[in-house]
Design an enzyme around this catalytic site. Structure first.
Site, PDB file in Angstrom:
ATOM      1  N   GLN A  83      48.812 -28.560  -0.166  1.00  0.00           N
ATOM      2  CA  GLN A  83      49.037 -27.329  -0.915  1.00  0.00           C
ATOM      3  C   GLN A  83      50.364 -27.413  -1.655  1.00  0.00           C
ATOM      4  O   GLN A  83      51.238 -28.205  -1.326  1.00  0.00           O
ATOM      5  CB  GLN A  83      49.022 -26.121   0.014  1.00  0.00           C
ATOM      6  CG  GLN A  83      50.041 -26.203   1.144  1.00  0.00           C
ATOM      7  CD  GLN A  83      49.847 -25.103   2.170  1.00  0.00           C
ATOM      8  OE1 GLN A  83      48.808 -24.472   2.235  1.00  0.00           O
ATOM      9  NE2 GLN A  83      50.870 -24.862   2.975  1.00  0.00           N
TER      10      GLN A  83
ATOM     11  N   TYR B 206      71.465  35.036 -12.967  1.00  0.00           N
ATOM     12  CA  TYR B 206      72.387  33.897 -12.899  1.00  0.00           C
ATOM     13  C   TYR B 206      72.565  33.263 -14.273  1.00  0.00           C
ATOM     14  O   TYR B 206      71.603  32.997 -14.989  1.00  0.00           O
ATOM     15  CB  TYR B 206      71.869  32.835 -11.921  1.00  0.00           C
ATOM     16  CG  TYR B 206      72.688  31.566 -11.939  1.00  0.00           C
ATOM     17  CD1 TYR B 206      73.909  31.509 -11.279  1.00  0.00           C
ATOM     18  CD2 TYR B 206      72.257  30.456 -12.651  1.00  0.00           C
ATOM     19  CE1 TYR B 206      74.683  30.356 -11.318  1.00  0.00           C
ATOM     20  CE2 TYR B 206      73.013  29.300 -12.695  1.00  0.00           C
ATOM     21  CZ  TYR B 206      74.232  29.258 -12.035  1.00  0.00           C
ATOM     22  OH  TYR B 206      74.993  28.118 -12.083  1.00  0.00           O
TER      23      TYR B 206
ATOM     24  N   GLU C 185      81.581  20.104  -7.390  1.00  0.00           N
ATOM     25  CA  GLU C 185      81.681  21.477  -7.895  1.00  0.00           C
ATOM     26  C   GLU C 185      81.901  22.471  -6.757  1.00  0.00           C
ATOM     27  O   GLU C 185      81.047  23.295  -6.446  1.00  0.00           O
ATOM     28  CB  GLU C 185      80.414  21.798  -8.716  1.00  0.00           C
ATOM     29  CG  GLU C 185      80.564  22.921  -9.706  1.00  0.00           C
ATOM     30  CD  GLU C 185      79.972  24.228  -9.198  1.00  0.00           C
ATOM     31  OE1 GLU C 185      80.743  25.212  -9.101  1.00  0.00           O
ATOM     32  OE2 GLU C 185      78.769  24.249  -8.897  1.00  0.00           O
TER      33      GLU C 185
END
Length: 620
Positions: free
Chosen positions: A251, A11, A388
């Site tokens: 707190q 390829y 593609e």
């Protein structure tokens, strides 16, 4: 080459590419020349206007990463080509790569083809020279001292150059370096936020976070605990919290401060995991086919799929957005006088709050930054398009995600710069507060002694016992609630001082009927004397402070966070912002932003943690 001579089909060596790999040719060199030509499909736009060129720093990172991959010897490329890329790097010559046009699936084909284009001398190839001049491939080779001339690519060499993830992973590595720095910075400035807000350091206690088990949370809390340990601000805050404790919340507010380790912890873990993933990617072999020389075999796989990049960058971007969200929450509390424990609204540092709106514009800008950052947190990788001719039907979008994460990092830098200047402003305001409050206490005490101690005939007066309670009022009242006009009867100080005298008068009982022992009779004289002296004393103390002659030194010098403050104030030459000065907030933010971009914040940041051994403080 031997395989081609033997007729072996491989390829990209004897075949076409992608969906057209059914085509065959024996003209390997011509095939790879065509590969580079058709991949040069990027758009740059008009010079200096459209901004479609990848940043040179990202291109150089891609070149370095690609060299690292090809050096491992599985890609079928000559060493001379790698030396040529190295020469370009060493001579600061950077090929121009398009910003967009890659899906990082069969690698970053389009942008990498422009590096190959310069190596092969394509006429459309351009490069950047350090002086800003744009040069062509011929000039680039001459300046880089590459004697061999342009390369005629041999079979597989074109694929070796373009079929990899170097652009996405190179940019990702740069982004993650900065993300790691910013995550540590967020931990340290969260601790500074606690200092200037006079918070309770209990939220960093080791046991709380040990019981939760998450390592990022434990680290965040440990860093904050280290910064706050022994902090002069925390010592003052402790005394303040002990005043009328039943009248105050048990707190600190829920999110911006108390939950900061739990919020930052997972983001730290995400960024660390992404860093490990990208570290693996930039050290990987990621093209196709791979050449196994030992077995004389070409392996057809898909290592060019950049999924680790896309996923890591998406996750990092989400973490960055979360850090920015916390930063905005903290900043919003810092500038809001309903939440900031006595600091002035908008952190205004001037004498007249009606003509000084401090960081109001900065808060609006922070909201804009945070909104854009939250938008960027949306993932890229779920927007895949089949490409593609359906050959690349799933693809990573790695570079796109890296680019968006780079944008997110830039925005977090903007937020960090703004917040850091805001924290330094708050530190200086606490210094101003402490000095002016001392002046107010001394003045109230002196006036009380002069007016309330002695009666008209020189005898001790019952009002002399008021002084202690008058000082308690000054201690308990937020200075910036009255200091612009300290003797105004509409402000709380004068109202509460009068209330003390009235209460003592009521207790005075029968003595109030005698004008010589009446406390009520003293109230007017006390207030008039205070109005005569207090504004002058306050202004005098402020002027001395502005000259650098403060009676009480700045507490930040006794804190582990001091190196960061010192860096912003002394090295970057920023100062307290007020409406009385011409200088705008943005000018100061720019100085810090530039320093962060240049990496200058790293040394002072590490100096804050110099004594930290990487572990929480032991439970005693």
């Amino acid at each position: 080459m031997e395989s081609m001579d033997k007729g072996t089909d491989s390829y990209g060596v004897t075949t076409g590419f992608g969906a057209t790999s059914h085509r065959r040719t024996k003209q390997g060199g011509a095939l790879h020349k065509e590969l580079i030509r058709f991949l040069n499909a990027g758009i740059f736009g008009t010079n200096g206007e459209s901004g479609h060129t990848l940043a040179p720093s990202a291109t150089r990172a891609a070149m370095l990463v690609r060299i690292n991959t090809l050096l491992q010897g599985y890609s079928g490329i000559r060493f001379e080509i790698l030396e040529a890329i190295t020469s370009l790097l060493n001579h600061s010559i950077t090929p121009c790569l398009p910003l967009r046009g890659t899906i990082t699936a069969s690698g970053d084909l389009v942008p990498l083809s422009y590096i190959a284009g310069m190596l092969t001398g394509r006429p459309n190839s351009k490069g950047d020279w350090p002086d800003g001049k744009e040069i062509d491939a011929g000039e680039a080779f001459r300046l880089a001292g590459i004697p061999s001339g342009f390369f005629e690519l041999q079979p597989k060499e074109g694929l070796a150059l373009v079929n990899g993830t170097a652009v996405g992973s190179g940019l990702a590595s740069m982004v993650l370096f900065e993300a790691n720095v910013l995550s540590v910075l967020s931990e340290v400035i969260s601790a500074i936020f606690c200092e200037v807000m006079q918070g309770k350091p209990e939220f960093t206690d080791h046991l709380t976070h040990k019981l939760k088990h998450h390592p990022g949370q434990i680290e965040a809390a440990a860093i904050m605990e280290h910064i706050l340990d022994g902090s002069s601000y925390m010592k003052v805050a402790k005394k303040l919290h002990e005043l009328d404790p039943l009248q105050k919340p048990k707190q600190d507010p829920y999110a911006a401060l108390r939950t900061s380790p739990q919020w930052l912890g997972p983001q730290i873990e995400v960024i660390r995991n992404a860093t490990l993933s990208i570290e693996r990617e930039i050290n990987s072999v990621n093209d196709n086919p791979l050449i196994d020389v030992s077995r004389n075999k070409a392996l057809h796989g898909r290592n060019f799929q950049g999924t680790p990049i896309g996923v890591s960058m998406d996750n990092t971007r989400l973490a960055i957005a979360a850090i920015g969200k916390l930063m905005f929450a903290q900043f919003s509390e810092l500038v809001n006088d309903f939440y900031n424990n006595g600091l002035p609204s908008n952190l205004s540092g001037g004498r007249n709050p009606s003509l000084d709106y401090g960081f109001k514009g900065a808060e609006i800008a922070m909201a804009a930054y945070c909104s854009e950052l939250q938008f960027l947190a949306n993932p890229v990788t779920n927007h895949v398009q089949s490409a593609e001719q359906h050959n690349q039907d799933v693809n990573s979008l790695g570079l796109i995600s890296s680019r968006k994460t780079a944008e997110a990092v830039e925005i977090l830098k903007l937020m960090s710069s703004t917040f850091l200047v805001g924290l330094c402003q708050a530190i200086d305001l606490r210094h101003l507060e402490e000095n002016l409050k001392s002046t107010v206490k001394n003045t109230v005490s002196q006036v009380a002694k002069r007016v309330l101690t002695i009666g008209v005939n020189g005898e001790l007066h019952p009002s002399r016992f008021c002084e202690k309670d008058l000082i308690k009022v000054v201690d308990g009242e937020h200075l910036f609630a009255y200091i612009d006009d300290p003797c105004s009867c509409t402000y709380p100080l004068m109202q509460k001082l009068r209330q003390v005298l009235v209460e003592h008068a009521l207790i005075n009982g029968e003595k109030e009927k005698d004008s010589s022992t009446s406390i009520f009779q003293k109230i007017g004289a006390f207030e008039e004397e205070l109005k005569t002296h207090l504004p002058k004393e306050v202004e005098s103390a402020r002027i001395e402070l502005e000259r650098g002659n403060s009676a009480i030194p700045n507490r930040i010098k006794e804190c582990r966070s001091y190196p960061l403050y010192k860096f912003v104030r002394e090295e970057l030459k920023t100062s307290l912002l007020t409406g009385e000065k011409v200088r705008s907030p943005g000018e100061e933010f720019d100085k810090v932003f530039s320093a962060i971009c240049q990496g200058k914040v790293i040394d002072p940041l590490l100096e804050c943690l110099r004594e930290w051994n990487g572990a929480p403080i032991p439970i005693c």
